[in-house]
Design an enzyme around this catalytic site. Structure first.
Site, PDB file in Angstrom:
ATOM      1  N   ARG A   8       0.836  -1.198   0.000  1.00  0.00           N
ATOM      2  CA  ARG A   8       0.000   0.000   0.000  1.00  0.00           C
ATOM      3  C   ARG A   8       0.868   1.244   0.000  1.00  0.00           C
ATOM      4  O   ARG A   8       1.894   1.309   0.671  1.00  0.00           O
ATOM      5  CB  ARG A   8      -0.896   0.026   1.247  1.00  0.00           C
ATOM      6  CG  ARG A   8      -1.802   1.256   1.293  1.00  0.00           C
ATOM      7  CD  ARG A   8      -2.501   1.375   2.633  1.00  0.00           C
ATOM      8  NE  ARG A   8      -1.592   1.583   3.742  1.00  0.00           N
ATOM      9  CZ  ARG A   8      -1.001   2.738   4.033  1.00  0.00           C
ATOM     10  NH1 ARG A   8      -1.191   3.793   3.289  1.00  0.00           N
ATOM     11  NH2 ARG A   8      -0.200   2.834   5.071  1.00  0.00           N
ATOM     12  N   VAL A   9       0.435   2.229  -0.797  1.00  0.00           N
ATOM     13  CA  VAL A   9       0.990   3.576  -0.720  1.00  0.00           C
ATOM     14  C   VAL A   9      -0.180   4.514  -0.479  1.00  0.00           C
ATOM     15  O   VAL A   9      -1.334   4.170  -0.749  1.00  0.00           O
ATOM     16  CB  VAL A   9       1.774   3.982  -1.996  1.00  0.00           C
ATOM     17  CG1 VAL A   9       3.076   3.216  -2.100  1.00  0.00           C
ATOM     18  CG2 VAL A   9       0.936   3.799  -3.244  1.00  0.00           C
ATOM     19  N   SER A  10       0.103   5.708   0.023  1.00  0.00           N
ATOM     20  CA  SER A  10      -0.961   6.619   0.440  1.00  0.00           C
ATOM     21  C   SER A  10      -1.553   7.452  -0.684  1.00  0.00           C
ATOM     22  O   SER A  10      -2.688   7.885  -0.588  1.00  0.00           O
ATOM     23  CB  SER A  10      -0.441   7.559   1.531  1.00  0.00           C
ATOM     24  OG  SER A  10      -0.042   6.797   2.642  1.00  0.00           O
ATOM     25  N   THR A  11      -0.780   7.703  -1.742  1.00  0.00           N
ATOM     26  CA  THR A  11      -1.291   8.550  -2.824  1.00  0.00           C
ATOM     27  C   THR A  11      -1.054   7.894  -4.172  1.00  0.00           C
ATOM     28  O   THR A  11      -0.190   7.026  -4.314  1.00  0.00           O
ATOM     29  CB  THR A  11      -0.597   9.934  -2.829  1.00  0.00           C
ATOM     30  OG1 THR A  11       0.782   9.753  -3.159  1.00  0.00           O
ATOM     31  CG2 THR A  11      -0.743  10.645  -1.498  1.00  0.00           C
ATOM     32  N   GLN A  14       2.606   7.949  -5.591  1.00  0.00           N
ATOM     33  CA  GLN A  14       3.650   7.112  -5.009  1.00  0.00           C
ATOM     34  C   GLN A  14       3.721   5.766  -5.733  1.00  0.00           C
ATOM     35  O   GLN A  14       2.756   5.303  -6.318  1.00  0.00           O
ATOM     36  CB  GLN A  14       3.387   6.894  -3.519  1.00  0.00           C
ATOM     37  CG  GLN A  14       3.543   8.159  -2.706  1.00  0.00           C
ATOM     38  CD  GLN A  14       3.159   7.936  -1.247  1.00  0.00           C
ATOM     39  OE1 GLN A  14       2.154   7.317  -0.947  1.00  0.00           O
ATOM     40  NE2 GLN A  14       3.991   8.449  -0.352  1.00  0.00           N
TER      41      GLN A  14
END
Length: 186
Positions: A8-11, A14
């Site tokens: 998982r990345v936040s944006t 990314q």
């Protein structure tokens, strides 16, 4: 027994590359990928990964904060996995919940991560309070009143000038939402 990865990345900007490499290198046969904030507990790909896992499988994540941002959420996920006979491996912190030491480290790191998040929130609140006490404006910059008046004049003269609200917003730099809000106020 299957190794299932979750990255998982936040944006959207990314990249997942480093996490994916680490998960593949560890031997994950299937990887669920997500571009969502960790602050959200309802993440579709995490839910899909949790639904896919079976008794004896292992969920693998690259780092603890990729799985959850709060101790509550972390323990909820860990308890759900444990009840279903699923292990959890966190590569960066070298945690494997199939061992007693791994379970202990997992709990301790979750508490430290939440403590750190709480400290950041506390410092942010203190900074906001100091800025407010100094009279510093918080939040978005307000619209230039001259431009708002110009936009409203153009709005009320739409029948004569034939301009749309989008065109007025483009000409004046005043967002449509502001124009509509000011019209509603009057």
């Amino acid at each position: 027994m299957e190794l299932i990865g979750y990255a998982r990345v936040s944006t959207r900007e990314q990249k997942l590359d480093l996490q994916l490499d680490a998960l593949k290198q560890h031997g994950c046969t299937k990887i669920f990928m997500e571009k969502e904030s960790g602050g959200k507990s309802d993440r579709p790909e995490l839910n899909a990964a949790l639904g896919y896992l079976r008794n004896g499988d292992t969920l693998v994540v690259s780092k603890l904060d990729r799985l959850a941002r709060s101790t509550f959420d972390l323990h909820r996920i860990a308890k759900q996995l444990e009840e279903r006979g699923i292990h959890l491996v966190i590569l960066k912190q070298n945690i494997d919940t199939s061992t007693p030491a791994g379970k202990l480290m997992f709990t301790m790191l979750g508490a430290v991560a939440e403590f750190e998040k709480d400290l950041i929130n506390e410092r942010t609140a203190e900074g906001r309070a100091k800025a407010k006490a100094k009279g510093t404006h918080m939040g978005r910059k307000g619209q230039d009143e001259k431009q708002v008046k110009k936009a409203l004049a153009l709005f009320y003269a739409r029948q004569d000038n034939g301009l749309s609200v989008n065109e007025i917003a483009g000409m004046t730099g005043v967002p449509r939402s502001t124009i509509y809000a000011k019209v509603k106020e009057q």
